[in-house]
Design a protein around this motif. Structure first.
Motif, PDB file in Angstrom:
ATOM      1  N   GLY A 100      12.707   2.719  -4.863  1.00  0.00           N
ATOM      2  CA  GLY A 100      12.194   1.805  -3.846  1.00  0.00           C
ATOM      3  C   GLY A 100      11.295   0.755  -4.465  1.00  0.00           C
ATOM      4  O   GLY A 100      11.212  -0.390  -3.998  1.00  0.00           O
ATOM      5  N   LYS A 101      10.631   1.144  -5.529  1.00  0.00           N
ATOM      6  CA  LYS A 101       9.695   0.230  -6.180  1.00  0.00           C
ATOM      7  C   LYS A 101      10.391  -1.052  -6.609  1.00  0.00           C
ATOM      8  O   LYS A 101       9.883  -2.151  -6.428  1.00  0.00           O
ATOM      9  CB  LYS A 101       9.100   0.945  -7.398  1.00  0.00           C
ATOM     10  N   TRP A 125      -0.234   1.243  -0.395  1.00  0.00           N
ATOM     11  CA  TRP A 125       0.365   1.791  -1.615  1.00  0.00           C
ATOM     12  C   TRP A 125      -0.044   0.870  -2.768  1.00  0.00           C
ATOM     13  O   TRP A 125       0.074  -0.357  -2.668  1.00  0.00           O
ATOM     14  CB  TRP A 125       1.887   1.857  -1.486  1.00  0.00           C
ATOM     15  N   ASN A 171       4.144  -0.225   6.004  1.00  0.00           N
ATOM     16  CA  ASN A 171       4.564   1.052   5.424  1.00  0.00           C
ATOM     17  C   ASN A 171       4.354   2.157   6.460  1.00  0.00           C
ATOM     18  O   ASN A 171       3.233   2.439   6.859  1.00  0.00           O
ATOM     19  CB  ASN A 171       3.709   1.310   4.162  1.00  0.00           C
ATOM     20  N   ASN A 175       1.513   5.660   2.936  1.00  0.00           N
ATOM     21  CA  ASN A 175       0.864   6.205   1.746  1.00  0.00           C
ATOM     22  C   ASN A 175      -0.286   5.261   1.457  1.00  0.00           C
ATOM     23  O   ASN A 175      -0.015   4.090   1.184  1.00  0.00           O
ATOM     24  CB  ASN A 175       1.858   6.208   0.572  1.00  0.00           C
ATOM     25  N   ASP A 204       8.631  -0.686   4.747  1.00  0.00           N
ATOM     26  CA  ASP A 204       8.758   0.350   3.711  1.00  0.00           C
ATOM     27  C   ASP A 204       8.816   1.704   4.421  1.00  0.00           C
ATOM     28  O   ASP A 204       7.801   2.257   4.830  1.00  0.00           O
ATOM     29  CB  ASP A 204       7.567   0.267   2.750  1.00  0.00           C
ATOM     30  N   ILE A 206       9.969   4.625   3.242  1.00  0.00           N
ATOM     31  CA  ILE A 206      10.331   5.672   2.277  1.00  0.00           C
ATOM     32  C   ILE A 206       9.884   7.080   2.708  1.00  0.00           C
ATOM     33  O   ILE A 206      10.461   8.072   2.288  1.00  0.00           O
ATOM     34  CB  ILE A 206       9.842   5.297   0.866  1.00  0.00           C
ATOM     35  N   TYR A 207       8.852   7.160   3.587  1.00  0.00           N
ATOM     36  CA  TYR A 207       8.409   8.482   4.077  1.00  0.00           C
ATOM     37  C   TYR A 207       8.987   8.814   5.455  1.00  0.00           C
ATOM     38  O   TYR A 207       8.486   9.712   6.149  1.00  0.00           O
ATOM     39  CB  TYR A 207       6.876   8.557   4.109  1.00  0.00           C
ATOM     40  N   SER A 238      13.617   9.114  -3.142  1.00  0.00           N
ATOM     41  CA  SER A 238      12.594   9.831  -3.906  1.00  0.00           C
ATOM     42  C   SER A 238      11.895  10.925  -3.114  1.00  0.00           C
ATOM     43  O   SER A 238      11.727  12.043  -3.604  1.00  0.00           O
ATOM     44  CB  SER A 238      11.535   8.850  -4.410  1.00  0.00           C
ATOM     45  N   LYS A 239      11.474  10.598  -1.905  1.00  0.00           N
ATOM     46  CA  LYS A 239      10.551  11.502  -1.207  1.00  0.00           C
ATOM     47  C   LYS A 239      11.299  12.559  -0.397  1.00  0.00           C
ATOM     48  O   LYS A 239      11.158  13.742  -0.654  1.00  0.00           O
ATOM     49  CB  LYS A 239       9.606  10.695  -0.312  1.00  0.00           C
ATOM     50  N   ARG A 247      15.658   7.780  -9.477  1.00  0.00           N
ATOM     51  CA  ARG A 247      15.410   6.345  -9.322  1.00  0.00           C
ATOM     52  C   ARG A 247      16.452   5.636  -8.462  1.00  0.00           C
ATOM     53  O   ARG A 247      17.167   4.738  -8.916  1.00  0.00           O
ATOM     54  CB  ARG A 247      15.295   5.635 -10.699  1.00  0.00           C
TER      55      ARG A 247
HETATM   56  C1  PLP Z   1       4.826   3.674   0.028  1.00  0.00           C
HETATM   57  C2  PLP Z   1       5.739   3.779  -1.128  1.00  0.00           C
HETATM   58  N1  PLP Z   1       6.721   2.868  -1.263  1.00  0.00           N
HETATM   59  C3  PLP Z   1       7.567   2.901  -2.284  1.00  0.00           C
HETATM   60  C4  PLP Z   1       7.479   3.864  -3.258  1.00  0.00           C
HETATM   61  C5  PLP Z   1       8.473   3.810  -4.389  1.00  0.00           C
HETATM   62  O1  PLP Z   1       9.172   4.952  -4.579  1.00  0.00           O
HETATM   63  P1  PLP Z   1      10.369   5.057  -5.633  1.00  0.00           P
HETATM   64  O2  PLP Z   1      10.307   3.890  -6.531  1.00  0.00           O
HETATM   65  O3  PLP Z   1      10.149   6.354  -6.328  1.00  0.00           O
HETATM   66  O4  PLP Z   1      11.612   5.078  -4.809  1.00  0.00           O
HETATM   67  C6  PLP Z   1       6.466   4.827  -3.172  1.00  0.00           C
HETATM   68  C7  PLP Z   1       6.296   5.844  -4.233  1.00  0.00           C
HETATM   69  O5  PLP Z   1       5.274   6.432  -4.416  1.00  0.00           O
HETATM   70  C8  PLP Z   1       5.588   4.792  -2.082  1.00  0.00           C
HETATM   71  O6  PLP Z   1       4.611   5.693  -1.943  1.00  0.00           O
END
Ligand code: PLP
Length: 401
Positions: A100-101, A125, A171, A175, A204, A206-207, A238-239, A247
């Motif tokens: 996601g990064k 984040w 987000n 996070n 975002d 991702i969670y 990832s999560k 990745r």
């Molecule tokens: C809020 C948030 N966005 C994006 C990411 C990116 O995750 P990844 O690159 O592992 O998919 C994270 C990872 O810690 C995150 O906490």
């Protein structure tokens, strides 16, 4: 003259990664460090996902993949977005990246010009502001209020938007605060965005799957379909799928933006690992039942962490509705003295004190743009979490003044 470019002075290394590396180093030196600093589930990647990767290797799916992602994964992502979020995207509106990064990095780099602004609610984040800075633009940090459950309020967004605003990063769940935005919360934010057609939303998500209050997850493009054309929906494996090392992340949005992001990818990484992508197809299309089990385990740990940390002198924390973090208020420890004679002046001092005295690694709130707090990741074995919280209690009890 330094070899390092001048623009590098605008950014810093990810504090969570720095602290986790230090904790790992201490552990390698034989110390019994408990890292509450890492943003990753302790659960292993599910076996059926691993098997899909092994199969891909066996079948020779090891060549350069298409740079936007293998069609099978982009199609699986479209199915997922429709099934779980009610969102319709075509495969050419989807980009698969290295986590996601990299989705966020590509999006910001592809869309920002110097002098433009990105609204980022705090606590955030850690990577958002630095990625904005890397793109030459300016983060506009908006502190949220614990009384509002650390959720950005529509009036705060209205006040932060200028003619230069390009994005709002939302987000959900958040996070590090664990805040969850309901459909109603998101509608309130959408109402502000409708008045400012030049502002896009980076959702975002991702969670997404790690939510405890039973409320359905909501995301901007679903709640406000009229904003679909200026929303980038970002997510990754990832999560929820315990696949941090694989990745795989993805973004879905308007074709013009996705094409610009793909252009960056074409000149940098050439996309994500083919093997991880085949595993990703299985993750999205295969059995999902383990997610519920993992969330139940996280919920138990959340409750344990909240109850033990609220018993530590000078600390207080809310029970968050999502993600796997606690954002602990440590303002009452500020001004106190450690047994070694140092004064706690900031949350960074408190985090350092915890690591030095009790070998517990946490990330200080300043890194997330809102002090005085620290973040605890409770994505570790319950017994280790219990021991860590007891150590934090002991560290707090040892403070004086
Ligand atoms: C809020 C948030 N966005 C994006 C990411 C990116 O995750 P990844 O690159 O592992 O998919 C994270 C990872 O810690 C995150 O906490």
């Amino acid at each position: 003259m330094s070899i390092v470019a001048r623009h590098m002075s605008r950014i810093k290394a990810s504090p969570a990664a720095v602290i986790s590396a230090r904790a790992m180093e201490m552990a390698r030196a034989g110390r019994d460090v408990i890292a509450l600093s890492a943003g990753e589930p302790d659960f292993d990647t599910p076996d059926h996902v691993k098997r899909a990767a092994v199969r891909a290797i066996g079948e020779g799916k090891t060549k350069y993949p298409p740079l936007t992602g293998i069609p099978e994964l982009r199609e699986a992502i479209c199915r997922k977005l429709e099934r779980e979020n009610g969102l319709r995207y075509a495969p050419d509106q989807v980009l698969v990246c290295n986590g996601g990064k990299q989705v966020i990095y590509n999006a910001l780099t592809a869309s920002l010009d110097p002098g433009q602004e990105v609204v980022i609610p705090a606590p955030f984040w850690v990577s958002y502001p630095d990625m904005v800075l890397l793109a030459g633009a300016d983060p506009v940090v908006v502190p949220t209020d614990p009384e509002n459950g650390f959720r950005l309020q529509p009036a705060q967004l209205e006040a932060a938007i200028t003619a230069k605003t390009r994005w709002l990063i939302l987000n959900n769940p958040c996070n590090p605060s664990g805040a969850v935005y309901s459909a109603r919360d998101i509608e309130g934010i959408a109402a502000v965005l409708r008045r400012h057609p030049h502002v896009w939303v980076l959702a975002d998500d991702i969670y997404e799957h790690i939510i405890y209050n039973g409320e359905p997850f909501s995301t901007m493009a679903q709640v406000a379909p009229d904003l679909h054309e200026r929303t980038l929906t970002m997510n990754g494996l990832s999560k929820a799928y315990c696949m941090t090392g694989w990745r795989i992340g993805y973004g879905a949005g308007p074709k013009e933006l996705i094409a610009a992001m793909a252009k960056i990818q074409s000149q940098t990484t050439s996309g994500a690992s083919s093997i991880s992508q085949w595993a990703g197809v299985e993750a999205l299309d295969g059995d999902q039942s383990f997610i519920e089990d993992n969330v139940a385990a996280f919920r138990e740990r959340r409750d344990l962490g909240v109850s033990l940390l609220n018993r530590a002198a000078g600390l207080s924390c809310r029970s968050p509705n999502g993600a796997f973090y606690l954002y602990v208020d440590c303002r009452e420890t500020v001004g106190k003295r450690t047994p070694g004679g140092d004064t706690i002046g900031t949350d960074a001092d408190f985090a350092r004190y915890l690591l030095d005295s009790e070998e517990v690694a946490v990330v200080h709130g300043e890194a997330f743009g809102l002090s005085p707090y620290f973040r605890v990741s409770y994505a570790l074995a319950t017994e280790r979490l219990r021991v860590a919280c007891m150590r934090i209690q002991r560290a707090c009890a040892a403070l004086s003044g």
